[in-house]
Each structure stands twice: as structure tokens, then as C-alpha cells.
Design an enzyme around this catalytic site. Structure first.
Site, PDB file in Angstrom:
ATOM      1  N   ASP A  70      19.336 -50.509  20.103  1.00 38.88           N
ATOM      2  CA  ASP A  70      18.692 -50.274  18.827  1.00 38.88           C
ATOM      3  C   ASP A  70      17.689 -49.141  18.985  1.00 38.88           C
ATOM      4  OD1 ASP A  70      19.903 -52.057  17.189  1.00 38.88           O
ATOM      5  OD2 ASP A  70      18.422 -53.641  17.407  1.00 38.88           O
ATOM      6  N   ASP A 114      17.909 -57.335  17.288  1.00 40.81           N
ATOM      7  CA  ASP A 114      16.749 -58.101  16.843  1.00 40.81           C
ATOM      8  C   ASP A 114      17.017 -58.930  15.595  1.00 40.81           C
ATOM      9  OD1 ASP A 114      16.995 -56.100  15.026  1.00 40.81           O
ATOM     10  OD2 ASP A 114      15.024 -55.198  15.360  1.00 40.81           O
ATOM     11  N   ASP A 130      22.830 -59.482  14.289  1.00 35.89           N
ATOM     12  CA  ASP A 130      23.136 -58.908  15.596  1.00 35.89           C
ATOM     13  C   ASP A 130      23.724 -59.972  16.518  1.00 35.89           C
ATOM     14  OD1 ASP A 130      22.302 -56.326  15.078  1.00 35.89           O
ATOM     15  OD2 ASP A 130      20.216 -56.758  15.574  1.00 35.89           O
TER      16      ASP A 130
END
Length: 1161
Positions: A445, A776, A780
Site C-alpha cells: 500500500d 489495512d 484487503d
């Protein structure tokens, strides 16, 4: 009347009544609440305030805990030390040794009918010593094993408590919102719930904003349940908040909550199952003792494995075939575990064959010599001979299988996990620790991982002006400025706020969503107070809230408008919100129409330049609904607007301002990414930001170098490239994209999952890719589960993401992933070092025992001596070699990958080279040693007395093994084997202690160890041959590794497909028909009969059995929830938090996740 903290001690409602209320659903629950006077009256009965919460007084909290229970579920009692001793005694090989030793001991007391003893039979006087010595050795091994298991279980209970300790929840106490440990929550607490939360207790909604909850962990239904005060106000522990926010009154905790009641039932069911299993086991033992004897060592592992398989099954789309999905669940079987499994099975086969051959040769030779050549009649004493032959054979088997390996893996993992905590890596699944060392790809990310997640507004576009810094409030058009303040302050989660530092010079703290904090910071920079505006508009006054999700891509709040009507505030990703705008405030606050051409011009002149500077752009807009005369940008209504028609409500907006938010790159990230690239790891950024922002950040981080042939695309183009004409993802199309892909922008959770799955399944790279993923958000979860290693953010991550992960980054920092790589590679290398050492010992000992049986009808190394070498010294060696600290040199080589052999060609060269040297020395000493040492020969002795000859052989073998332990510290062909030896005090202390123990055994072991004291000269010869291994190592290192054929190491390759057959006997209770064809009875007996092989499989599972007992305390429901595919990959329900923090989507796809409904407990 008794009182507590100034209020009556008697509550207005009992525990029983609360439990009855919480068992109701829907309208029944609403009706029952009305019976008690509604939720406000319930608060009064529990002496709490719906807006202020509890006072927080310790006396009050303790009284509530005593009355209504604690929010903890009592754990299963840990296994006692003596139970672990009993389990260690179930080892099949040890049982064989125990039986043989007892038989030998009993036969030693049988009177001899003849004084003539044959072959290698010992005199009656000393015969009992060997049997007793073997029994003592077995006892020592069992105690060591049990002690290791006991300390391991205690250690990992501590680890699990640490993981639990990370789980906090937002609670109102004394009018302030604070994060407290879930175990401290009591009945009467007022909790703030928001998207991504795992609810820690049962409660009743007080106020909610578009709240939707996944209750599949309790009901089995994957549809999200809409919650509201008027229709369904009951919130249950163990369920996940998928959308929206709200406040709830806690009414049941711990074993009184719905999850706790189920846990109680499960505990009773588990006890019943155990009782039934014992009954069945008694019956089964008549049919097959092999399987029943191995059941118990596998019990803990199977339970967890089946759980994990069920969870893994939830991460793939339903379009995948069930068989394929079942195979894909091998994430649980890590890369190292796969290779160890294959290696152990092959060594077991070879060792078993040699052991059987040794026994056959000994018996055959004895029978021919005794009955054919010497024509002796049968005597009962011959039973003792056969038992001794059998003991030698079993001992060869014990030596053949590297049972020191499980301890090496255990110690290495335990040591690494403990140290990784200091490096901000909280390991949840042990296998992930070493798998990370093999990682070839990291899909990261952006927000909070590569960047600081401390966001600040640094630019804005308002009133037709593009400001490169924060403007002065008085310079802005008054109407526009006032609207901006209201829109930002009201249309954000009230849990997001900015607090002053505790110390005078300490920077401010951003609490809650970081992007919202940036916007609130913008209000403070304008010298205005957002809290004053919030006080005027409390959450209870909101008419409607549209929380962020993947279809809205924005957040909107509806409030009552002064003068009548409603005002809708909206914020979200700029290009998304601007598409819904029909008006904009221009120069001097003049209202202007916002045509498509104006939108394109604004994007080109404002948004794209901001994005190219690495800024995230957020647009803020509003719309008015008025009952009277409407202005050009307002909507007139006669009847209440249809708030359920979002498309009509959130449309024709008026743009107030656009802000550019800077999220600075973490200063250590560029260097960390360079380290990854040097280590052969490709870093890919997968983000929800637009392409320009993502490209700018990727260049600053070093993920992308300008001018290089890399691919940077968004989710829309990615899907066009990887899908065929029918819209199906094709692996061959993915293989054309992922090798050059470095940045995937505007990606959805589906895109992330497809990318991870495609890289893992791809076979275009030689050693297959091992993929790590960071995440997060709730959605996901699928990608985190599919990845070989899933990293969840400890600060920004939701509970769902943490449950799906293997490792939690407690600082959300990418550089911590690099440390995980170092520790993972160190674990892998530690196991390889021990393997190199252990295999050399085993090969030499087996060959010596086998050839000794062939040529002198006896083993030069006695059973007890081999047990000392194999079971005791190797245990110490595993501790010594498994505790090496990682160095930066580990990052200077390429990753091993998924299919590279565990035993490399360099290791094969070292094993063969040292084996040749040691065998040459031992057989020279065996056949001609007595001549140049001037001692009596120990060959063909008919008495039982130990000899100097065989003692020297034994001592020389141990000395060579000891010095070879130093050689084993290096496995990549390094010449300086002493480098760093003094940085590991455990190693040299154990080395010295082992050498000291050997001196005591030789000098004082006597008949128990079949040794006699040696002279100083004889010791000098033994040490001389030992030191020779160090010199010989330099010779072996000189030999080019390329000269070793690749086929020598291919047997330890351990591809995932290779182990499925072996693992099936251990981890799956239900077998597919196809598996039955492959899993022959012979193979089952090999695997199940030789529990030394099971030890390799039991290593990771042993940890997980400890984890399993504790994980049930935490969140069986959230795990089950993942299994039941409560998330739809394409429909990502995020709040405004995620809208802004990073995952807005370009399109909506929703392939349903595969459902797994059966629970394994």
C-alpha cells in the site's frame, strides 16, 4: 440501601434480563426494548449516560465486573508438563527403543545354559547396563522434548496475549472518547463503533449512521444486516461493522455475550467429542495401532490446519474450481515446511531401508556362523542376540532421521519471533516468519506504509484561486469560507480530532482518520474551531449519513438547514465528486455553472499539477433542499425528499473547494526499497490514489526509475489487459502484465487479489514467486489471505485486516518489512546450517553402523553412543546454530524462491566432502588404527568389555562432529568459518559444554557408554582428527560448486505440489477420491509409523496448537466470518476514512467469495 460510587448498588435490570433481551432480533427486540422504556431508559437502569458514558471510577467498573462479568473468555487450561511427557512418549521410534531395551534388560537376567558366548554377545554381568542406558537415554530425550514443548507453549501464550493486548476499542468515559483494551469493557459502557470494527461485546444501538454489520459468523448469512434504532438495534460480539458508524450501550460481555455463550457450548461439545474419540480409539486400536498411535501427535495441528484451510478457502472467487481452491489453501504449508516435509520423508525412506538391511545382515551372518559353520544347537540366549541386532537396526533408524531438526526449527522461529517484536513485527502465524525470507515480490500500500500517514493540507483551490499554501481566512470569500468550515467539520467522523501534545514542544496528535485530520487541521490553520461547529451540530441531529463505500466513492451528511429544509455536505476523491457537481464558486465567491469543459479545465490546471506533486486531491461540495423558493443551485421540494435515492440526492452539487493533501514519504523508505531491490525483491505499489499521485510517490520512493521499461497503470486498464472477451481473468494475460508492473493505481480489492493470485500462480519465473502483501482495509482480507505472507497495519489497519494477516506491522512502516525479510532469511539459513551439520552426522553414523554390521558383525558406534550423538548433542547443536543473529549480508543475495532446493549444491558439496573425510578417518582407525596407535584391536571381541580401540573411534567421531559444527556456520561457501562466532555467546558456550560432556563420558562413562579412559596422547590424536575437519573444509571450499550435478539437490526441492501427498495423511481428515489413488497404504504406514518424520510436519503445527487454544478466546467468529466470505471482493464497503485514505474505485465488480460453512473445533 447499599451504594457504589454515589449510586445504588442494585441495578434496574438483571443479568438474566439482559441476556434474554440480547437473544431477540428485529421487531421482537424493538418491542422488548419498548417494554423496558427504550434504550435511554436502559441507560438509566444501568446508571450510565448515553452521551457521557460511565464515570470511569475504579469502584464502579469493578462492581460492574462482579455483577455482569468480565469481558474475557476463560482460556483452555494449558497442557501440564506431565501430559507433554506422556505425549512425547507416544513417539513410535522411542516406543520401539523402549520395548527393545526392556526386552534386552529382561533377557539379561535369564540364566545362561552355556558359558560359551558367541559373536558380539556381552557377558551376563554387564548385559543389563546397555538396556538401562538406552532407557535412561529415552527418558532424557522425552524430558527434553516435553520441556521444550512446555516452554514453547508458555512463550506463545505470552505472544498471543500480546496480540490480544493490541486490540483496543473506542469507549466514552467521563464524556471523553478513549481507546481501552477490550478486556476492560464492562456492561454500561458506551462504545463508538465504526467501519472495520470487530465488535468486542453485545450491545444496543443508541445512535447510528448508515450502519451495516456482517453477522455471518453467527447466522451463516453473508448478506450485510442493516442496523438502526427503529428496526434492528442489536449488535453482537464477534460480528464485523462493514459500513457506517454509531454508538452502542454494552449489555453483555464475556461468557454472557452471544459469542461467549457459543464458546461455552463449544467447550462442552469439545469435551464430549474427546470422550467419544477415546471410545472410538479403543475400538480402532484393534484394527490399526499405527494410526491410533499417531493420532495424538497430530491432534493439535489438524484442528488448526482445518481451520486455516477453511479460512484460506474464502479468499478465492467462486469461479475457481473447488479442487483448485482446495489446493490453493497450501499457504498454511510454508515454503520451508514444504521442503522439510519432502526431505524428511526421503531421509526416512532411506534410513528405514538401511536399518532393515542392517538387521537382516546381522541376523543372517549370525545364523550362518552359529548354526551352519559352528553347528550350534538353539539356546535361549540367542534371543538376546536378536534383540541386540534389532536395537542396532532401530538405532540406525534413529540416527538416519534428523529428529534434532524440529527443535532447530522451533528454536529458530521462537528466537526470531521474539526479536522481531522489537523490530515492530508482531508475528501471528509462525510459518510466515521464514516464508518472508523467500519473498520475491512485495505488493505494498502507499498510505501509511510508504508514507508517514501524517497528512497535511498544503494547497487548495477556492474562490477561483489556486493557493500553493494555506490562505488567510479573511482573504477568502466569506460565504465560501463559512461553507467550507461547516462542510469539513460536520461531514467527517466525530471520532477524528486533533489533540495538543502533552508536552509544550510536542507536536499535535492526529486521532482517527488521518485524511479527515488533515482537513480539520486546515480549519485550525485558518484560525477557526471545528469543535465549536460540531457542538452546534451533534451527531444526533444528523438527518442522514451516507458513509463511504465503493459505489459512492464519497461521504455525505444531511443536516437540517437554517430557515427550513436540508443541506447535504459531500467530500471525496476530487475527480469523482466533480463529476457530480453542476455549480462552483468562482472569483470573489460568485456562483458559476460548472460545465463538462470547465471540469476538464479544472482537472488539467489544478488537480493534475497537484497530483504530479504527489498531493492527494479532495473535493468538498454541498447541495440545499428548500421547501420555499429555490435559488439556481438549490432544489425545491413539497414532500420529504426520497433519501433512499442516493443518485438523485448526491447530484447537481455545488463545489466549495478542492484541497491538496501532502502525505510525506517516510525518510527511511527509499533506502529500504533499495535494500529490497539489492536483495532481489521487487516492490510494487498497489494504491487507490490516481495515477499521477501514485507515479510521483513511486519515483520519490525509488520503486520506479525514470526512463526504465516499467508499467504504471490504473485498475481500469489492468482489467482490460488481464481479462478475455468474456470478462474472465486469464493467467497467460496476467503473465504479460505483472513482470513489468510497478504501480497499480485506482485499484479495487478485486484488482489487488487478482494481481496477488496471478503472481503466485505464475510459472514463468524459474523458482516461482513468493508474494508478500500489505493491507489495512476490510476488503484487503482476501489479498492478505491469498498472499504467502500478509502484513496488516497495526495503527491504521482494521480488525478484519489484522485477522486475515500473518504479521502485524506495529508501526505501519515499510522498513519493518525489510527487517522481516532479514529475519526470515536468517531462519531459513539457520535451518540450512543445522541440516548441513545434522546430515553429515547422520550419513557418517549410518554408513559406519551399516558397514560395521557387514564386515565385523557389530557396530563400532554402540547404541547408547549413537543416541548421545544424535539425540543429545544434536539438540544442543540445534540451539547453537538456530540462534545466530541476522546480518545485512543476508540482503545481498537473491531470495531462494518457492522451488529452489533446501539443500543447495554448496551444502551437498560440504556434506559429501566432510562425510568422505570422516568416513576415511573412522574406517582407517577401525581396520588399522590399533597398529599405529599401538593398542589392542576391538574387532571381533567376544566379551563385553569396552576397548580403547572403539572408544577412540567414538571419541574421534564426536571430535570431528564438534569441529564440523563450526564449519556448518557457513553455508554459502565462505572461507572464514570463525567470522562472527563471538557475537553468539550461546554457540560457543554450548560448544564448550558439549566438549566438556564428551570428556566426562569418555573418561567416566564406563560400561554405560561402552568407553574406557584415554591417555593424553590418544586424546591428542582424537582432537587432531577433529581439527582436521577445519582444514579439510578449506579444501572442500576450493572445489567449484558447479562441478556438483544439480540432480544431487533436486530431491530437497519441495515444490508445493510435491508435498500434497505426504501432507494429506497428516492434515486432512477427509480425502478426495483422487487423493485415495495416490495415497497408498504403504505410504500411509511409512508416514504414520515413523513419527520421527511426523516431527518435521509437527513443527509449525506445534506452535499453532498453542495458538489455537488461545485464538478461540479472541475471535473465532471473525475467523469464521472470513471463511464464510462475508466480504464481496468488488464491493468494498469503506467509510469516508478509506475514501480519502486510499481505496476509491473506478468500477464495481463483485465476484462472490467462496463459502466454507463447516467449523472445525
Amino acid at each position: 440501601m447499599a451504594s457504589v460510587d454515589g449510586r445504588p448498588a442494585q441495578y434496574g435490570i438483571s443479568l438474566k434480563q439482559l441476556r434474554e433481551v440480547m437473544e431477540l432480533r428485529g421487531q421482537e427486540a424493538v418491542d422488548q426494548l419498548r417494554h423496558y422504556g427504550g434504550v435511554q431508559q436502559m441507560c438509566k437502569k444501568l446508571y450510565t449516560s448515553p452521551t457521557e458514558g460511565l464515570s470511569g471510577s475504579p469502584k464502579d467498573i469493578e462492581h460492574r465486573r462482579e455483577t455482569f462479568g468480565s469481558n474475557t473468555i476463560p482460556p483452555k487450561s494449558p497442557k501440564t508438563f506431565w501430559r507433554l511427557v506422556w505425549e512425547a512418549l507416544q513417539d513410535a521410534t522411542l516406543i520401539i527403543l523402549e520395548v527393545a531395551a526392556i526386552v534386552s534388560l529382561l533377557l539379561s537376567f535369564v540364566p545362561s545354559t552355556s558359558g560359551d558366548e558367541l559373536g558380539h554377545e556381552e557377558s551376563k554381568y554387564h548385559e543389563w547396563i546397555e538396556g538401562v542406558a538406552i532407557l535412561i537415554s529415552v527418558i532424557v530425550v522425552v524430558l527434553v522434548t516435553a520441556f521444550n514443548d512446555y516452554t514453547k507453549e508458555r512463550q506463545f501464550r505470552g505472544l498471543q496475549n500480546r496480540i490480544e493486548g493490541e486490540h483496543k476499542f473506542a469507549v466514552l468515559r467521563g464524556g471523553e472518547c478513549s481507546q481501552i483494551f477490550v478486556g476492560d469493557i464492562v456492561v454500561g459502557d458506551i462504545c463508538q463503533v465504526k467501519y472495520g470494527d470487530l465488535l468486542p461485546a453485545d450491545g444496543i444501538l443508541i445512535q447510528s449512521n448508515d450502519l451495516k454489520v456482517d453477522e455471518s459468523s453467527l447466522t451463516g448469512e453473508s448478506d450485510h444486516v442493516k442496523k438502526s434504532e427503529l428496526t434492528d438495534p442489536m449488535l453482537l460480539s464477534g460480528t464485523h461493522v462493514m459500513e457506517g458508524s454509531g454508538r452502542m450501550l454494552i449489555t453483555a460481555v464475556g461468557i454472557n455475550s452471544q459469542a461467549g455463550i457459543i464458546f461455552t457450548l463449544l467447550g462442552a461439545a469439545a469435551d464430549d467429542q474427546k470422550a467419544d474419540a477415546k471410545k472410538r480409539k479403543k475400538g480402532d486400536s484393534k484394527e490399526g495401532n499405527v494410526s491410533s498411535s499417531s493420532h495424538h501427535t497430530e491432534d493439535g495441528g489438524n484442528n488448526m490446519a482445518s481451520k486455516q484451510e477453511a479460512m484460506d478457502a474464502s479468499v478465492g472467487p467462486t469461479s475457481d474450481a473447488p479442487v483448485e481452491e482446495k489446493r490453493s489453501s497450501h499457504k498454511n504449508k510454508s515454503v520451508l515446511q514444504a521442503k522439510l516435509t519432502k526431505l524428511a520423508i526421503q531421509i526416512g525412506y532411506a534410513g528405514s531401508a538401511v536399518a532393515i538391511l542392517t538387521v537382516i545382515i546381522l541376523i543372517t551372518t549370525f545364523c550362518i556362523k552359529t548354526f551352519i559353520y559352528q553347528h550350534e544347537p538353539w539356546k535361549n540366549e540367542y534371543f538376546n542376540n536378536f534383540v541386540k541386532f534389532f536395537i542396532i537396526g532401530v538405532t540406525v533408524l534413529v540416527v538416519a532421521v534428523p529428529e534434532g531438526l524440529p527443535l532447530a526449527v522451533t528454536l529458530s522461529l521462537a528466537y526470531s519471533v521474539k526479536k522481531m517484536m522489537l523490530d515492530n513485527n508482531l508475528v501471528r502465524h509462525l510459518a510466515a516468519c521464514e516464508t518472508m525470507g523467500n519473498a520475491t515480490t512485495i505488493c505494498s500500500d502507499k498510505t501509511g506504509t510508504l508514507t508517514t500517514n501524517r497528512m497535511t493540507v498544503v494547497a487548495c483551490y477556492v474562490g477561483g484561486q489556486h493557493y500553493k499554501s494555506i490562505p488567510d481566512y479573511d482573504s477568502l470569500p466569506p460565504q465560501v469560507a463559512n461553507l467550507a468550515l461547516q462542510a469539513i467539520s460536520i461531514n467527517s467522523a466525530y471520532t477524528s480530532c486533533i489533540l495538543n501534545g502533552e508536552l509544550p514542544n510536542e507536536p499535535i496528535k492526529q486521532v482517527g482518520n488521518k485524511t479527515e485530520c488533515a482537513l480539520l487541521g486546515f480549519v485550525l490553520d485558518l484560525k477557526r474551531s471545528y469543535q465549536a461547529i460540531r457542538d452546534e451540530h451533534p451527531e444526533e441531529s444528523f438527518h442522514r449519513v451516507y458513509t463511504f463505500n465503493s459505489s459512492r466513492k464519497s461521504m455525505s451528511t444531511v443536516i437540517a438547514r437554517e430557515g427550513g429544509g436540508y443541506r447535504v455536505f459531500t467530500k471525496g476523491a476530487s475527480e469523482m465528486v466533480l463529476k457530480k457537481c453542476a455549480f462552483i464558486y468562482g472569483a470573489n465567491g460568485k456562483l458559476e455553472e460548472f460545465s463538462h469543459e470547465n471540469q476538464e479545465e479544472l482537472v488539467r490546471n489544478v488537480i493534475e499539477p497537484m497530483a504530479c506533486d504527489g498531493l492527494r486531491t479532495i473535493a468538498v461540495a454541498y447541495r440545499d433542499f428548500v421547501p420555499g423558493e429555490a435559488e439556481i443551485n438549490q432544489v425545491h421540494y413539497d414532500n420529504e425528499p426520497n433519501w433512499d435515492d442516493e443518485d438523485a440526492i448526491i447530484n447537481n452539487l455545488t463545489c466549495i473547494l478542492i484541497v491538496g493533501i501532502e502525505d510525506p514519504i517516510r525518510p527511511e523508505v527509499p533506502e529500504a526499497i533499495r535494500q529490497c531491490q539489492h536483495a532481489g525483491i521487487t516492490v510494487r505499489m498497489v494504491t487507490g490514489d490516481n495515477v499521477n499521485t501514485a507515479r510521483s510517490i513511486a519515483i520519490k520512493c525509488g520503486i520506479v526509475t525514470p526512463g526504465m521499461d516499467y508499467v504504471i497503470i490504473d485498475g481500469k486498464e489492468f482489467n482490460q489487459r488481464i481479462r478475455d472477451s468474456n470478462g474472465e481473468v486469464q493467467q497467460h494475460l496476467l503473465d504479460q502484465v505483472w513482470p513489468k508492473l510497478r504501480v497499480l493505481a485506482r485499484s479495487s480489492p478485486t484488482d489487488k487479489y487478482n494481481l496477488v493470485k496471478g503472481i503466485i500462480d505464475s510459472k514463468i519465473s524459474g523458482n516461482r514467486e513468493v508474494v508478500a502483501v500489505t493491507g489495512d482495509g476490510t476488503n484487503d482480507g482476501p489479498a492478505l489471505k491469498k498472499a504467502d505472507v500478509g502484513f496488516a497495519m497495526g495503527i491504521a489497519g482494521t480488525d478484519v485486516a489484522k485477522e486475515a494477516s500473518d504479521i502485524i506491522l506495529t508501526d505501519d512502516n515499510f522498513s519493518s518489512i525489510v527487517k522481516a525479510v532479514m529475519w526470515g532469511r536468517n531462519v531459513y539459513d539457520s535451518i540450512a546450517k543445522f541440516l548441513q551439520f545434522q546430515l553429515t552426522v547422520n550419513i557418517v553414523a549410518v554408513i559406519v553402523a551399516f558397514l560395521g554390521a557387514c564386515f565385523i558383525q557389530d557396530s563400532p558406534l554402540k547404541a547408547v553412543q549413537m543416541l548421545w550423538v544424535n539425540l543429545i548433542m544434536d539438540t544442543l547443536a540445534s540451539l547453537a546454530l538456530a540462534t545466530e543473529m541476522p546480518t545485512t549480508d543476508l540482503l545481498m543475495r537473491k531470495p531462494y524462491g518457492r522451488t529452489k532446493p533446501l539443500v543447495s549444491r554448496t551444502m551437498i558439496k560440504n556434506i559429501i566432502g566432510q562425510g568422505i573425510y570422516q568416513l576415511t578417518v573412522i574406517f582407517t582407525l577401525l581396520f588399522v588404527g590399533e597398529k599405529f596407535l599401538d593398542i589392542d584391536s576391538g574387532r571381533y571381541r567376544t566379551d563385553s568389555e569396552p576397548t580403547q580401540h572403539f572408544t577412540i573411534i567414538f571419541n574421534t567421531f564426536v571430535m570431528m562432529t564438534l569441529f564440523n559444527e563450526i564449519n556448518a556456520r557457513k553455508i554459502h561457501g565462505q572461507r572464514n568459518v570463525f567470522e562472527g562466532i563471538f557475537t553468539n555467546p550461546i554457540f560457543y558456550c554450548i560448544w564448550i559444554a558439549t566438549a566438556g560432556a564428551q570428556v566426562l563420558i569418555v573418561q567416566f562413562g564406563g560400561h554405560a557408554f561402552s568407553t574406557v579412559p584415554l591417555t593424553i596422547a590418544q586424546w591428542a590424536w582424537c582432537i587432531f582428527f577433529g581439527v582436521g575437519t577445519l582444514v579439510w573444509c578449506q579444501v572442500v571450499t576450493t572445489v567449484p560448486t558447479k562441478k556438483i550435478p544439480k540432480c544431487f539437490s533436486s530431491w530437497s526441492r519441495g515444490e508445493p505440489g510435491d508435498i500434497s501427498i505426504a501432507m494429506v495423511a497428516h492434515t486432512e481428515d477427509k480425502i478426495e477420491a483422487d487423493d485415495e489413488k495416490v495415497r497408498t497404504p504403504g505410504r500411509i504406514l511409512w508416514i504414520r509409523g515413523l513419527t520421527r518424520l511426523q516431527a518435521q510436519l509437527r513443527v509449525i503445527r506445534a506452535f499453532k496448537s498453542a495458538e489455537e487454544d488461545l485464538e478461540e478466546r479472541r475471535s473465532i467468529h471473525s475467523m469464521h466470518s472470513l471463511r464464510r466470505s462475508r466480504v464481496q471482493l468488488g464491493v468494498r464497503p469503506l467509510s469516508d476514512i478509506s475514501s480519502v485514505d486510499g481505496e476509491p474505485l473506478l468500477r464495481v465488480t463483485s465476484p462472490q467469495l467462496q463459502t466454507e460453512t463447516d467449523v472445525h473445533h
